[in-house]
Write a protein that holds these residues in place. Structure first.
Motif, PDB file in Angstrom:
ATOM      1  N   TYR A 105       0.812  -1.219   0.000  1.00 31.87           N
ATOM      2  CA  TYR A 105       0.000   0.000   0.000  1.00 31.87           C
ATOM      3  C   TYR A 105       0.847   1.270   0.000  1.00 31.87           C
ATOM      4  O   TYR A 105       0.298   2.379  -0.033  1.00 31.87           O
ATOM      5  CB  TYR A 105      -0.966   0.008   1.192  1.00 31.87           C
ATOM      6  N   LEU A 106       2.192   1.145   0.024  1.00 33.03           N
ATOM      7  CA  LEU A 106       3.058   2.321  -0.095  1.00 33.03           C
ATOM      8  C   LEU A 106       3.348   2.681  -1.549  1.00 33.03           C
ATOM      9  O   LEU A 106       3.945   3.713  -1.828  1.00 33.03           O
ATOM     10  CB  LEU A 106       4.380   2.084   0.643  1.00 33.03           C
ATOM     11  N   LEU A 107       2.943   1.819  -2.476  1.00 31.88           N
ATOM     12  CA  LEU A 107       3.113   2.133  -3.891  1.00 31.88           C
ATOM     13  C   LEU A 107       2.205   3.293  -4.299  1.00 31.88           C
ATOM     14  O   LEU A 107       1.185   3.555  -3.660  1.00 31.88           O
ATOM     15  CB  LEU A 107       2.786   0.910  -4.750  1.00 31.88           C
ATOM     16  N   GLN A 108       2.556   3.935  -5.388  1.00 34.41           N
ATOM     17  CA  GLN A 108       1.710   5.000  -5.912  1.00 34.41           C
ATOM     18  C   GLN A 108       0.394   4.403  -6.431  1.00 34.41           C
ATOM     19  O   GLN A 108       0.374   3.291  -6.976  1.00 34.41           O
ATOM     20  CB  GLN A 108       2.422   5.732  -7.053  1.00 34.41           C
ATOM     21  N   PRO A 109      -0.732   5.108  -6.262  1.00 39.09           N
ATOM     22  CA  PRO A 109      -2.037   4.552  -6.661  1.00 39.09           C
ATOM     23  C   PRO A 109      -2.100   4.075  -8.103  1.00 39.09           C
ATOM     24  O   PRO A 109      -2.668   3.014  -8.385  1.00 39.09           O
ATOM     25  CB  PRO A 109      -2.999   5.716  -6.402  1.00 39.09           C
ATOM     26  N   VAL A 123      12.249  15.773  -8.047  1.00 30.64           N
ATOM     27  CA  VAL A 123      12.085  14.438  -8.644  1.00 30.64           C
ATOM     28  C   VAL A 123      11.303  13.494  -7.737  1.00 30.64           C
ATOM     29  O   VAL A 123      10.599  12.605  -8.226  1.00 30.64           O
ATOM     30  CB  VAL A 123      13.474  13.850  -8.990  1.00 30.64           C
ATOM     31  N   ALA A 124      11.401  13.682  -6.432  1.00 32.69           N
ATOM     32  CA  ALA A 124      10.787  12.730  -5.487  1.00 32.69           C
ATOM     33  C   ALA A 124       9.327  12.400  -5.806  1.00 32.69           C
ATOM     34  O   ALA A 124       8.936  11.218  -5.772  1.00 32.69           O
ATOM     35  CB  ALA A 124      10.921  13.246  -4.055  1.00 32.69           C
ATOM     36  N   PRO A 125       8.481  13.381  -6.134  1.00 32.24           N
ATOM     37  CA  PRO A 125       7.077  13.024  -6.425  1.00 32.24           C
ATOM     38  C   PRO A 125       6.913  12.147  -7.661  1.00 32.24           C
ATOM     39  O   PRO A 125       5.852  11.529  -7.837  1.00 32.24           O
ATOM     40  CB  PRO A 125       6.412  14.397  -6.639  1.00 32.24           C
ATOM     41  N   GLN A 126       7.930  12.084  -8.515  1.00 28.26           N
ATOM     42  CA  GLN A 126       7.828  11.296  -9.740  1.00 28.26           C
ATOM     43  C   GLN A 126       8.361   9.865  -9.569  1.00 28.26           C
ATOM     44  O   GLN A 126       8.214   9.039 -10.470  1.00 28.26           O
ATOM     45  CB  GLN A 126       8.615  11.972 -10.877  1.00 28.26           C
ATOM     46  N   VAL A 127       8.996   9.584  -8.441  1.00 27.92           N
ATOM     47  CA  VAL A 127       9.538   8.239  -8.206  1.00 27.92           C
ATOM     48  C   VAL A 127       8.384   7.279  -7.960  1.00 27.92           C
ATOM     49  O   VAL A 127       7.412   7.606  -7.285  1.00 27.92           O
ATOM     50  CB  VAL A 127      10.518   8.255  -7.017  1.00 27.92           C
ATOM     51  N   TYR A 128       8.490   6.056  -8.493  1.00 29.97           N
ATOM     52  CA  TYR A 128       7.342   5.144  -8.593  1.00 29.97           C
ATOM     53  C   TYR A 128       6.784   4.690  -7.254  1.00 29.97           C
ATOM     54  O   TYR A 128       5.654   4.227  -7.178  1.00 29.97           O
ATOM     55  CB  TYR A 128       7.692   3.941  -9.459  1.00 29.97           C
ATOM     56  N   GLU A 129       7.561   4.769  -6.161  1.00 25.95           N
ATOM     57  CA  GLU A 129       7.029   4.434  -4.842  1.00 25.95           C
ATOM     58  C   GLU A 129       7.853   5.170  -3.793  1.00 25.95           C
ATOM     59  O   GLU A 129       9.042   5.440  -3.979  1.00 25.95           O
ATOM     60  CB  GLU A 129       7.048   2.928  -4.588  1.00 25.95           C
ATOM     61  N   ARG A 130       7.201   5.493  -2.676  1.00 28.73           N
ATOM     62  CA  ARG A 130       7.864   6.296  -1.652  1.00 28.73           C
ATOM     63  C   ARG A 130       9.142   5.676  -1.110  1.00 28.73           C
ATOM     64  O   ARG A 130      10.145   6.380  -0.924  1.00 28.73           O
ATOM     65  CB  ARG A 130       6.884   6.602  -0.523  1.00 28.73           C
TER      66      ARG A 130
END
Length: 613
Positions: A114-118, A513-520
């Motif tokens: 559930y930490l992956l991007q939606p 760039v952080a918001p574009q990384v595929y998962e937190r």
């Protein structure tokens, strides 16, 4: 089955046919057999919060089996067939276990981080052919529900909420527990228990491309679960703390189904597991209260609980098992000295239902060893030449090669068969781990042929992180490698060169760039700007040099924190195929300083050598 201590014990068992040694070849058959033997025994003790005076929720094996039946019936009624999946976005709770094992009876289950991007989760739902999504409902501890709501906007699928309290979720969304209550507690259909039937899809990060969905058969999962207990030396009286998520094979199989298979009990510590700081602070007191016998860990958990004073009677605790990332020998020694609890190591992979090898509790802990292979399996070190594993050859004892394995636990491959090349070869898994087997058959890992970064047992694909940086208009080149970390084992760090004329700083670049990384979890801990990246003769980025530089940067930073004002330098080297950090402190030997530095270095998953000059 007698507990194992040596390879000879395993080989002795292997003289018995597999069908006789392991009569139950599905997770359902294992749990059903345990429930028939111990219907009133507790399967789960769930802690609603970290307060010692809050009553736990206790679930017996009879109740668990009934809930599995109800879940299977429900999913069939919702149209889930053999090739369809139930996606699960939920932590490790008794209700989530009912979904995990019940969905495998109706069709397949796909537990997702559930930490992956939606949008990434939505893509996995589509790839898994998910017909239903079960997600943890709104609560004050773990924010899964907002993610689930975004997921179904990207990929429309029926959504059920797994509630943690009465009336705390949106009334328009069906509640899993209420729907389960409408179903009979016996199966309304005949389950297909063929060991070769695919029943689960676990997503895993690869070294290139998007994360993959590894298929598990019933036989894969049952094999690892059934034989693990002979290494752990557990029976129905064992009590284990399992704070791992169910989307990871450790929570589901290594420390989950392995205990369910023998009728043992698992303590599930709140919705956030070992991330709950209050639980960690009361860890030993919970061990005493629940009569815990085994601790399920990764090295960072060992380091965390070692920092908590032992303020309880923990005489019942017999062992701490750890896997997911390399176990520093110094950390294991310090944990054993501080607690009196033996530490044993585990090697696992998602692609073989979680287990390759285990150090038996009844055998010694051997520094650097990941233990002995599972019964009825093969593990070898083979030469690596011309960028491929030479499967027909064998390395001698002690000789380094790439580790390969095969056996009943090996997955049939990824859902996208095009991704099998290089890992699933001629019935073997080519692990990508460099290592050797010693004369006693123990497996030793000395490095990784792959670039995957393991952050707290979570696989991170550096290629996907690099893609996010390369999409920035100021970035010319980027290489992401592992940096040692006392809490997570490894964290990603990005080495970047900028395009001519670009003046963006490291912190500003990371923020962009952080918001574009595929998962937190894949967001780098830091960005290091360089004039040029080290290259091979054919123009590829030479990552081994960057890994050494990442070690030097991290340990230099730590030394300033651990010993302010002390002059010291760090040099990271490749020695015998293993990374070693040589730390040289200016001045004569200082026992107190040495102890302080060794204590900090013990939690780092890197070999170190401390000198005074």
């Amino acid at each position: 089955m007698q507990p194992f201590a040596t390879l000879a014990d395993i080989e002795r068992l292997e003289r018995t046919p597999l069908a006789q040694a392991a009569p139950h070849r599905s997770p359902y058959a294992l749990i059903r057999a345990a429930a028939q033997r111990f219907p009133g025994r507790e399967a789960f003790t769930f802690l609603p919060d970290a307060a010692l005076d809050t009553p736990p929720v206790r679930t017996t094996y009879a109740v668990l089996l009934g809930q599995m039946h109800r879940a299977a019936n429900l999913f069939r009624a919702l149209g889930v067939g053999p090739d369809d999946a139930v996606a699960l976005l939920a932590p490790n709770t008794p209700e989530a276990h009912a979904v995990l094992w019940g969905a495998q009876l109706a069709g397949r289950v796909c537990p997702i981080n559930y930490l992956l991007q939606p949008e990434h989760i939505a893509a996995l739902l589509k790839a898994a052919n998910a017909r239903v999504l079960v997600a943890l409902g709104p609560n004050s501890e773990l924010a899964v529900w907002p993610v689930a709501e975004q997921v179904v906007r990207h990929h429309e699928v029926p959504l059920l909420q797994l509630c943690v309290g009465p009336g705390d979720g949106p009334q328009a969304v069906p509640v899993l527990q209420e729907l389960l209550a409408t179903q009979p507690d016996v199966l309304t259909f005949e389950p297909d228990l063929n060991p070769d039937r695919v029943v689960a899809l676990f997503h895993t990060g690869g070294t290139t491309g998007a994360p993959k969905l590894a298929q598990h058969t019933q036989g894969n999962e049952a094999h690892t679960a059934w034989f693990a207990h002979a290494y752990y030396d557990v029976d129905e009286h064992a009590v284990e703390i399992n704070g791992f998520p169910l989307f990871h094979v450790a929570g589901a199989f290594v420390y989950g189904l392995a205990l369910l298979a023998v009728g043992a009990r698992q303590v599930l510590p709140t919705l956030s597991g070992m991330r709950n700081a209050g639980f960690v602070q009361r860890y030993w007191r919970f061990c005493e209260r629940e009569g815990v016998t085994h601790l399920a860990c990764v090295p960072t958990v060992l380091a965390s609980v070692m920092g908590v004073p032992v303020d309880a009677n923990i005489a019942s605790v017999r062992a701490a098992y750890t896997g997911g990332s390399p176990l520093p020998s110094e950390l294991a020694q310090r944990f054993e000295a501080a607690t009196g609890i033996p530490v044993r190591n585990i090697l696992g992979m998602t692609e073989c239902a979680g287990l390759v090898s285990i150090e038996p509790l009844r055998g010694p802990r051997t520094p650097g060893s990941a233990g002995l292979r599972l019964p009825y399996t093969e593990v070898h070190a083979v030469p690596w030449r011309d960028a491929e594993a030479k499967l027909e050859e064998r390395c001698a004892a002690g000789e380094t090669g790439v580790l390969v394995l095969r056996g009943p636990h090996v997955s049939p491959g990824y859902t996208d068969a095009a991704r099998n090349a290089g890992l699933f070869e001629q019935g073997w898994i080519v692990s990508g781990d460099l290592g050797h087997l010693d004369d006693a058959g123990r497996i030793h890992i000395t490095g990784r042929a792959k670039d995957v970064i393991i952050r707290g047992s979570h696989n991170i694909d550096p290629g996907l992180v690099e893609d996010a940086f390369l999409a920035h208009p100021d970035v010319a080149l980027c290489a992401v490698v592992a940096e040692p970390d006392a809490y997570a084992g490894e964290v990603p760090v990005a080495f970047v060169t900028l395009k001519p004329g670009a003046t963006l700083g490291a912190d500003a670049l990371l923020a962009a760039v952080a918001p574009q990384v595929y998962e937190r979890p894949a967001v780098p801990k830091r960005v290091v700007l360089l004039e040029a990246l080290p290259m091979t003769a054919i123009g590829k980025v030479f990552k081994p040099e960057l890994r050494l530089r990442a070690i030097e940067i991290k340990l230099t930073e730590c030394l300033r924190e651990w010993a302010p004002g002390v002059a010291a330098r760090v040099q990271a080297l490749e020695q015998g195929g293993r990374q070693t950090a040589v730390i040289t402190v200016a001045g004569p030997p200082d026992g107190a300083l040495r102890e302080r530095l060794q204590q900090g270095l013990a939690a780092m998953a890197v070999q170190t050598e401390l000198r005074f000059e």
